[in-house]
Motif scaffolding. Structure first.
Motif, mmCIF file in Angstrom:
data_model
loop_
_atom_site.group_PDB
_atom_site.id
_atom_site.type_symbol
_atom_site.label_atom_id
_atom_site.label_comp_id
_atom_site.label_asym_id
_atom_site.label_seq_id
_atom_site.Cartn_x
_atom_site.Cartn_y
_atom_site.Cartn_z
ATOM 1 N N SER A 1 1.082 -1.300 -0.173
ATOM 2 C CA SER A 1 -0.275 -0.118 -0.303
ATOM 3 C C SER A 1 1.188 1.140 -0.273
ATOM 4 N N ALA A 2 0.598 2.267 0.175
ATOM 5 C CA ALA A 2 0.839 3.749 -0.156
ATOM 6 C C ALA A 2 1.581 3.734 0.685
ATOM 7 N N ALA A 3 0.862 3.928 2.159
ATOM 8 C CA ALA A 3 1.157 4.140 3.598
ATOM 9 C C ALA A 3 2.454 3.158 3.512
ATOM 10 N N SER A 4 2.467 1.623 3.369
ATOM 11 C CA SER A 4 3.624 0.661 3.963
ATOM 12 C C SER A 4 4.538 1.686 3.532
ATOM 13 N N ASP A 5 4.448 1.679 1.692
ATOM 14 C CA ASP A 5 5.581 2.449 0.997
ATOM 15 C C ASP A 5 5.679 3.552 1.408
ATOM 16 N N VAL A 6 5.586 4.460 1.961
ATOM 17 C CA VAL A 6 5.486 5.383 3.195
ATOM 18 C C VAL A 6 6.360 5.035 4.125
ATOM 19 N N TYR A 7 6.089 4.409 4.538
ATOM 20 C CA TYR A 7 6.628 3.941 6.213
ATOM 21 C C TYR A 7 8.408 3.471 5.717
ATOM 22 N N LYS A 8 8.281 2.708 4.580
ATOM 23 C CA LYS A 8 9.485 1.624 4.175
ATOM 24 C C LYS A 8 11.017 2.344 4.017
ATOM 25 N N ARG A 9 9.956 3.803 3.012
ATOM 26 C CA ARG A 9 11.318 4.989 3.483
ATOM 27 C C ARG A 9 11.265 6.251 4.019
ATOM 28 N N GLN A 10 10.895 5.810 4.764
ATOM 29 C CA GLN A 10 11.002 6.386 6.018
ATOM 30 C C GLN A 10 10.870 8.391 5.253
ATOM 31 N N LEU A 11 9.746 7.798 4.630
ATOM 32 C CA LEU A 11 9.933 9.412 4.055
ATOM 33 C C LEU A 11 8.446 10.448 5.046
ATOM 34 N N LEU A 12 8.459 10.258 5.974
ATOM 35 C CA LEU A 12 7.544 10.800 6.373
ATOM 36 C C LEU A 12 7.334 9.533 7.720
ATOM 37 N N ASN A 13 7.095 10.598 9.136
ATOM 38 C CA ASN A 13 7.280 9.825 10.439
ATOM 39 C C ASN A 13 6.346 11.068 11.144
ATOM 40 N N PHE A 14 5.190 10.757 12.029
ATOM 41 C CA PHE A 14 4.376 11.604 12.886
ATOM 42 C C PHE A 14 4.215 10.918 14.033
ATOM 43 N N ASP A 15 4.253 11.684 15.070
ATOM 44 C CA ASP A 15 3.777 11.591 16.481
ATOM 45 C C ASP A 15 3.160 12.923 16.910
ATOM 46 N N ILE A 16 1.968 12.756 17.741
ATOM 47 C CA ILE A 16 0.845 12.583 18.644
ATOM 48 C C ILE A 16 0.657 12.933 20.316
ATOM 49 N N SER A 17 0.628 13.848 20.879
ATOM 50 C CA SER A 17 0.457 12.724 22.131
ATOM 51 C C SER A 17 -0.073 14.650 23.264
ATOM 52 N N ALA A 18 -1.560 13.715 24.305
ATOM 53 C CA ALA A 18 -2.341 15.113 25.080
ATOM 54 C C ALA A 18 -2.018 14.665 26.335
ATOM 55 N N TYR A 19 -2.272 16.069 27.149
ATOM 56 C CA TYR A 19 -1.959 15.219 28.430
ATOM 57 C C TYR A 19 -2.357 16.385 29.257
ATOM 58 N N LYS A 20 -2.936 16.580 30.906
ATOM 59 C CA LYS A 20 -3.138 17.378 31.410
ATOM 60 C C LYS A 20 -2.887 16.438 33.212
ATOM 61 N N ARG A 21 -2.182 18.094 33.329
ATOM 62 C CA ARG A 21 -1.043 18.063 34.967
ATOM 63 C C ARG A 21 -1.967 18.698 35.971
ATOM 64 N N ILE A 22 -2.395 18.172 36.808
ATOM 65 C CA ILE A 22 -3.032 19.018 38.494
ATOM 66 C C ILE A 22 -2.062 19.047 39.435
ATOM 67 N N SER A 23 -1.910 20.648 39.796
ATOM 68 C CA SER A 23 -0.665 20.895 40.854
ATOM 69 C C SER A 23 -1.838 21.274 41.688
ATOM 70 N N GLU A 24 -1.380 21.024 42.694
ATOM 71 C CA GLU A 24 -2.078 21.405 43.984
ATOM 72 C C GLU A 24 -1.536 21.805 44.643
ATOM 73 N N ASP A 25 -1.536 22.295 46.486
ATOM 74 C CA ASP A 25 -0.613 22.969 47.416
ATOM 75 C C ASP A 25 0.618 24.010 46.811
ATOM 76 N N GLN A 26 0.506 24.645 45.389
ATOM 77 C CA GLN A 26 1.647 25.933 45.603
ATOM 78 C C GLN A 26 1.919 26.593 46.507
ATOM 79 N N ILE A 27 3.056 27.303 46.065
ATOM 80 C CA ILE A 27 3.994 28.009 47.027
ATOM 81 C C ILE A 27 3.359 28.704 46.521
ATOM 82 N N LEU A 28 2.127 29.748 47.615
ATOM 83 C CA LEU A 28 1.922 30.944 46.880
ATOM 84 C C LEU A 28 2.181 31.891 48.690
ATOM 85 N N SER A 29 2.857 33.561 47.147
ATOM 86 C CA SER A 29 2.194 34.517 48.305
ATOM 87 C C SER A 29 0.940 35.018 49.102
#
Length: 336
Positions: A1-29
């Protein structure tokens, strides 16, 4: 397939990530009542949520084995939002009386004075002077006037290789994020940029006339609001009036930047056979070579990256810091 051909020839690479961080008890003035004998205290409290996404897309539009011409494009996209979810007090001064933590607002939001307006958004003008009426002159509380957090950042890195030469070019685009700039205020006040070169004329600030003591809009015999038609000079416009409210020295810090350009030459191994070196690479590079800030007056030549508030969590603050600079370098890398 076209996708595998692209992969084998290393013409394209793609990465995506999502995150959520909760920070509690901050040091505040947190501020204290003057009756306590202290101005502030340090507490551990609060919650700050951060949500973000990171996307990486690599493309190899031209690829040859050996010493042939190769072109690699690396694209990076990042976006995040940081929101104050919970605080034990109304607000916390993070830095310099400008950055604040306030429930429901982005962390580090700007808070300050502003030009008073009517319910239709018209600026209120003092009928005695033709100048804007500042919020603090009416006893109004400071309000949110900006957000130093960028909407997103896109980085594009192109790498070209041919035989022993490598050329790298890095471009960046930062969308949004505000800057609170005392440098801009001082330069515009004193008329030392081309942005204020029309110094001999007179100006009329768009707005409606209002009582400078109460903020009540003045009306004519027909009950219509009276538009401002009072002319003032450049000195009154900039030095004494417009720059006196915090809101008017906040700018959108969107920036297009040529971050880095480098050219390297890797000496062929045949020249190193009788030397103690495994490799020798010569590199000529330039950093911060060009930038454009479309939403900041062009005559200021103000780089949003030149920020500083000392130690702490200050963000987006420019208190007449040293200007940015271009940097050129030449290096030699030796391996044994």
């Amino acid at each position: 397939s076209a996708a595998s051909d692209v992969y084998k020839r290393q013409l394209l690479n793609f990465d995506i990530s999502a995150y959520k961080r909760i920070s509690e008890d901050q040091i505040l003035s947190a501020g204290l009542a003057p009756s306590t004998g202290f101005s502030s205290t340090v507490i551990n409290a609060g919650r700050i949520d951060t949500e973000g996404i990171e996307v990486s897309l690599g493309i190899n539009p031209i690829r040859h084995d050996g010493d042939g011409f190769n072109w690699n494009i690396n694209n990076q996209f990042t976006a995040y939002e940081t929101t104050v979810i919970d605080l034990p007090v109304d607000q916390v001064n993070i830095s310099s009386g400008v950055n604040f933590a306030i429930e429901g607002q982005p962390y580090g939001a700007f808070r300050g004075t502003f030009a008073a307006k009517d319910d239709q958004g018209n600026i209120l003008i003092n009928p005695n002077t033709g100048k804007i009426i500042a919020s603090d002159a009416l006893g109004l509380q400071d309000q949110i006037i900006g957000d130093p957090n960028e909407d997103f950042r896109y980085t594009n890195i192109n790498t070209f290789t041919y035989k022993n030469f490598t050329l790298g070019v890095q471009l960046e685009y930062v969308h949004g994020g505000d800057i609170y700039s005392v440098t801009a205020s001082n330069l515009l006040r004193r008329g030392v940029t081309v942005d204020t070169e029309d110094r001999e004329g007179s100006f009329v600030i768009p707005g409606v006339l209002a009582n400078p003591d109460t903020g009540a809009v003045l009306t004519d015999a027909n009950g219509d609001k009276i538009k401002n038609n009072i002319q003032i000079g450049a000195n009154d416009l900039y030095f004494i009036n417009l720059m006196d409210v915090d809101e008017n020295i906040v700018y959108d810090a969107t920036t297009i930047r040529l971050r880095d350009v480098s050219l390297s030459y890797n000496m062929p191994e045949k020249f190193l056979k009788r030397s103690p070196f495994g490799s020798v690479v010569f590199t000529l590079s330039g950093n911060n070579l060009w930038y454009e800030t479309p939403n900041i007056p062009s005559g200021l030549n103000l780089d949003p990256e030149v920020l500083g508030s000392g130690t702490g969590n200050g963000k987006g603050l420019d208190f007449q810091n040293d200007p940015s600079y271009k940097q050129y370098s030449f290096g030699v890398k030796l391996t044994f």
